[in-house]
Design an enzyme around this catalytic site. Structure first.
Site, PDB file in Angstrom:
ATOM      1  N   SER A   1     -47.615   6.157 -32.632  1.00 31.22           N
ATOM      2  CA  SER A   1     -46.964   6.268 -31.313  1.00 31.22           C
ATOM      3  C   SER A   1     -45.441   6.368 -31.445  1.00 31.22           C
ATOM      4  O   SER A   1     -44.814   5.608 -32.180  1.00 31.22           O
ATOM      5  CB  SER A   1     -47.309   5.052 -30.449  1.00 31.22           C
ATOM      6  N   LYS A   2     -44.870   7.297 -30.690  1.00 29.50           N
ATOM      7  CA  LYS A   2     -43.410   7.465 -30.677  1.00 29.50           C
ATOM      8  C   LYS A   2     -42.764   6.578 -29.613  1.00 29.50           C
ATOM      9  O   LYS A   2     -41.538   6.557 -29.492  1.00 29.50           O
ATOM     10  CB  LYS A   2     -43.044   8.929 -30.356  1.00 29.50           C
ATOM     11  N   SER A   3     -43.569   5.883 -28.814  1.00 28.96           N
ATOM     12  CA  SER A   3     -42.998   5.151 -27.676  1.00 28.96           C
ATOM     13  C   SER A   3     -41.992   4.081 -28.086  1.00 28.96           C
ATOM     14  O   SER A   3     -40.933   3.972 -27.450  1.00 28.96           O
ATOM     15  CB  SER A   3     -44.117   4.557 -26.816  1.00 28.96           C
TER      16      SER A   3
ATOM     17  N   THR B   1     -51.931   3.858 -23.503  1.00 26.74           N
ATOM     18  CA  THR B   1     -52.361   5.201 -23.879  1.00 26.74           C
ATOM     19  C   THR B   1     -53.845   5.163 -24.228  1.00 26.74           C
ATOM     20  O   THR B   1     -54.500   4.123 -24.083  1.00 26.74           O
ATOM     21  CB  THR B   1     -51.429   5.747 -24.998  1.00 26.74           C
TER      22      THR B   1
ATOM     23  N   LYS C   1     -56.448   3.747 -20.572  1.00 23.94           N
ATOM     24  CA  LYS C   1     -55.816   3.971 -19.259  1.00 23.94           C
ATOM     25  C   LYS C   1     -56.718   3.553 -18.088  1.00 23.94           C
ATOM     26  O   LYS C   1     -56.233   3.173 -17.031  1.00 23.94           O
ATOM     27  CB  LYS C   1     -55.394   5.436 -19.110  1.00 23.94           C
TER      28      LYS C   1
ATOM     29  N   ASN D   1     -50.856   4.401 -16.862  1.00 23.93           N
ATOM     30  CA  ASN D   1     -50.183   4.432 -18.174  1.00 23.93           C
ATOM     31  C   ASN D   1     -49.000   3.476 -18.221  1.00 23.93           C
ATOM     32  O   ASN D   1     -48.373   3.338 -19.269  1.00 23.93           O
ATOM     33  CB  ASN D   1     -49.742   5.856 -18.541  1.00 23.93           C
TER      34      ASN D   1
ATOM     35  N   GLY E   1     -58.575  23.087 -18.839  1.00 19.57           N
ATOM     36  CA  GLY E   1     -59.087  21.734 -19.043  1.00 19.57           C
ATOM     37  C   GLY E   1     -59.292  21.044 -17.705  1.00 19.57           C
ATOM     38  O   GLY E   1     -58.681  21.439 -16.684  1.00 19.57           O
TER      39      GLY E   1
ATOM     40  N   GLY F   1     -59.316  13.773 -18.054  1.00 24.58           N
ATOM     41  CA  GLY F   1     -58.411  12.763 -17.528  1.00 24.58           C
ATOM     42  C   GLY F   1     -56.958  13.207 -17.544  1.00 24.58           C
ATOM     43  O   GLY F   1     -56.187  12.880 -16.644  1.00 24.58           O
TER      44      GLY F   1
END
Ligand code: ATR
Length: 274
Positions: free
Chosen positions: A15-17, A61, A65, A86, A127, A130
């Site tokens: 994760s880049k968060s 994430t 969710k 989120n 698509g 979700g």
């Protein structure tokens, strides 16, 4: 004690968060502590209950969710429409607000960072999972001339069209019926996450079509490479959406809006360097 935040998902190591929120905190002078956590498979609620004894906010994430949606005491309108949460925020009375900033992240990346028009444009989304439900509200609010959803399983697109009928008209098509160019095409299938490409026909992407992939990577995604082969000259991946949804979560928590552009540029450089 420094206010505590966390991103929760599985997998979470990539994760880049934490990196993004550390950059926002440095930029705005907000003192926050932000880390990551991977709960036990069925353990989201148990983990969140302990975290929020002290914690102020959480990003959520995949695959949690829907768990976060169920865990929140109150929901924003956009979270209710998205059917997923989120971002969780602890309110002054101790209750938890569930929000969804994914659609904001997408639309702000397209309109503000990339400068692409949405209003008055023909818009195609590939698509109907979700990820699409999460962004349909803000996309319809951006007033495209038309919005079409194409999905491998047509009935899932039709379900979404019905769910959002009060916000605007959505046309539904199977992939094989796509035959004329759109102004803007957004890939929101999860195919690229497995390095796959949906089985798409020729003819719905032209030179002028702006093409966006909600996934991202150090290299162009399989979908963006395919779109380039179809002649699309203007293309973008979803890294800006990731930074945009994070910026909106930061705003929800701190009431301060970070400047996403320098953080996005630095993250892009970081991604390429790895
Ligand atoms: P997400 O939360 O990422 O949207 P999801 O709810 O599982 O995940 O939805 C995945 C979406 O990607 C669906 O639209 C799925 O198509 P189906 O509804 O027909 O299953 C689409 N998808 C995934 N892999 C695909 C593939 N290889 N080709 C075409 N569509 C694909």
């Amino acid at each position: 004690m420094t206010d505590r935040y966390q991103v929760v998902g599985n997998p979470i190591a990539q994760s880049k968060s934490p990196w993004i929120h550390a950059a926002f905190a440095a930029q705005t002078g907000e003192a926050i502590h932000y880390d990551r956590h991977r709960p036990e498979p069925e353990g989201f609620a148990a983990h969140a209950a302990v975290f929020f004894e002290q914690g102020r906010g959480m990003n959520v994430t995949a695959p949690y969710k829907l768990d976060a949606y169920a865990f929140a005491h109150q929901l924003t309108e956009r979270a209710r429409l998205a059917g997923a949460v989120n971002t969780l925020k602890k309110l002054p009375d101790g209750s938890l607000l569930g929000d969804n900033t994914d659609g904001y992240g997408l639309v702000s990346d397209i309109t503000d960072n990339l400068g692409w028009p949405v209003a008055g444009q023909s818009l195609l989304i590939l698509g109907a999972g979700g990820a699409v439900r999460g962004v349909l509200g803000p996309l319809l609010e951006a007033a495209p001339a038309s919005l079409t959803i194409a999905n491998r399983t047509l009935s899932k697109a039709e379900d979404l069209a019905q769910l959002f009928a009060h916000k605007g008209r959505i046309d539904c098509l199977p992939f094989e019926a796509l035959n004329c160019p759109y102004d803007l095409v957004i890939n929101a299938t999860s195919a690229g996450l497995n390095g796959e490409m949906p089985a798409l026909p020729d003819g719905f992407i032209g030179e002028q079509t702006r093409v966006y992939d909600m996934t991202y990577g150090a290299e162009p995604t399989p979908f963006l490479r395919w779109a380039e082969g179809q002649g699309a000259r203007i293309r973008a991946d979803g890294l800006g959406m990731l930074v945009g949804q994070a910026a909106e979560a930061f705003f929800v928590w701190r009431g301060v809006r970070p400047d996403v552009r320098p953080v996005l540029s630095a993250l892009r450089a970081e991604l390429k360097a790895v």
